[in-house]
Design an enzyme around this catalytic site. Structure first.
Site, mmCIF file in Angstrom:
data_model
loop_
_atom_site.group_PDB
_atom_site.id
_atom_site.type_symbol
_atom_site.label_atom_id
_atom_site.label_comp_id
_atom_site.label_asym_id
_atom_site.label_seq_id
_atom_site.Cartn_x
_atom_site.Cartn_y
_atom_site.Cartn_z
ATOM 1 N N ASN A 1 0.838 -1.201 0.000
ATOM 2 C CA ASN A 1 0.000 0.000 0.000
ATOM 3 C C ASN A 1 0.871 1.248 0.000
ATOM 4 O O ASN A 1 1.747 1.414 0.836
ATOM 5 C CB ASN A 1 -0.905 0.016 1.236
ATOM 6 N N GLU A 2 0.635 2.140 -0.959
ATOM 7 C CA GLU A 2 1.317 3.420 -1.081
ATOM 8 C C GLU A 2 2.840 3.282 -1.010
ATOM 9 O O GLU A 2 3.496 3.845 -0.131
ATOM 10 C CB GLU A 2 0.807 4.394 -0.020
ATOM 11 N N GLU B 1 -8.564 4.153 -2.040
ATOM 12 C CA GLU B 1 -8.662 5.100 -0.920
ATOM 13 C C GLU B 1 -9.092 6.458 -1.431
ATOM 14 O O GLU B 1 -8.558 6.956 -2.426
ATOM 15 C CB GLU B 1 -7.315 5.277 -0.193
#
Length: 319
Positions: free
Chosen positions: A13-14, A221
């Site tokens: 994630n990210e 998100e």
């Protein structure tokens, strides 16, 4: 094992935010290694992602039929002067540095050419005998290319850009751009970096469509930070604005968006902000040992969106 039930997976994630932890002291592990550390971390994460994707592809996908991606985050860069070729080129360069860093190796193989050119040139100017941006082997390019079953996008805000040098370490100095905000944009949230620019999401979705062949895309998100108000109408307005922008991208621009996830269901620990900024649709009392939870107005709003498939006005009943 969860593979028989969970069909959508994110490897990392990210990764751009993770990589920043090796560049400056704004993220864990706070290693102040500048862009040398940033690029090496990003390079390592891309190889790790590729290996995990291939492992799932070989061992589990034939029977479990799940889909895997890597969640790529970042602001969208808009030319400060839409009539200026220099600003248009600067925005494109900034976007390649921001999300092409991870998207290009996955969708096209290797780093974006403009990124390779600029980092190599910058490295020489700094007297470094090799490029700060590592080089993939041919095997690594083959390992990474094609390792996304859908595009996973985390997005919250946008910025105007023009040629220059931004002092904020979050923005890559090698790309030579300086950011600003439009006075017509809405006020920032409690998180100062989160300035609502709904149309920036629509423009980003169009950019991704054109750059990577309109892959199926899930907004993994998108959300709004505040002080934890139960009557969180700023959050509702934010989500409505960004959902409207997404619908425009789908119906007017034929963007292949297949999903949308609000960040976040619950108030939680937000990077270095800890519990001081609240993103949840549900309030969590962190002073209560039981961590009691209370639905906010945005919870009712989003529940109605999900159940009706429409952007409806929330009721005052917070059930």
């Amino acid at each position: 094992y969860y593979g028989d039930r969970v069909k959508w997976w994110i490897t990392i994630n990210e990764p751009i935010e993770v990589s920043k932890g090796y560049a400056f002291k704004g993220y864990a592990p706070s290693l102040n290694l500048n862009n040398t550390g940033f690029y090496l971390a990003a390079h390592t994460l891309l190889i790790a992602h590729g290996k995990v994707y291939r492992l799932y592809e070989d061992m589990f996908k034939p029977t479990q039929q799940g889909k895997i991606s890597i969640s790529i985050s970042g602001v969208f860069f808009i030319p400060k002067n839409a009539e200026s070729d220099d600003d248009i080129n600067t925005a494109e360069r900034a976007n390649q540095f921001e999300r092409g860093l991870f998207s290009h190796p996955v969708y096209k193989g290797d780093y974006p050419p403009i990124m390779r050119k600029w980092v190599d040139t910058k490295s020489k100017e700094e007297g470094i005998p090799w490029s700060k941006l590592p080089t993939f082997t041919e095997d690594e390019i083959k390992l990474i290319k094609g390792t996304a079953d859908f595009y996973a996008l985390n997005h919250y805000s946008s910025r105007l850009v023009t040629n220059g040098s931004d002092p904020d370490p979050n923005y890559n100095s090698d790309a030579a751009y300086v950011t600003s905000v439009d006075e017509a944009w809405l006020k920032p949230s409690v998180a100062p970096w989160l300035i609502p620019v709904p149309d920036g999401l629509r423009q980003l979705l169009i950019w991704l469509k054109n750059e990577y062949g309109n892959p199926p895309l899930i907004i993994t998100e998108n959300g709004y930070g505040d002080n934890g108000e139960l009557d969180d109408f700023d959050r509702i307005n934010y989500i409505k604005g960004y959902l409207n922008a997404t619908l425009r991208a789908i119906h007017e621009n034929n963007c292949n968006v297949i999903g949308f996830t609000v960040w976040s269901l619950l108030d939680n620990f937000e990077w270095t902000d800890g519990y001081s900024i609240h993103f949840g649709l549900v309030k969590v009392d962190f002073n209560d040992p039981q961590r009691t939870r209370i639905p906010k107005a945005s919870y009712t709003f989003f529940k109605n969106v999900v159940s009706t498939g429409q952007l409806v006005t929330p009721s005052t009943n917070k059930d």
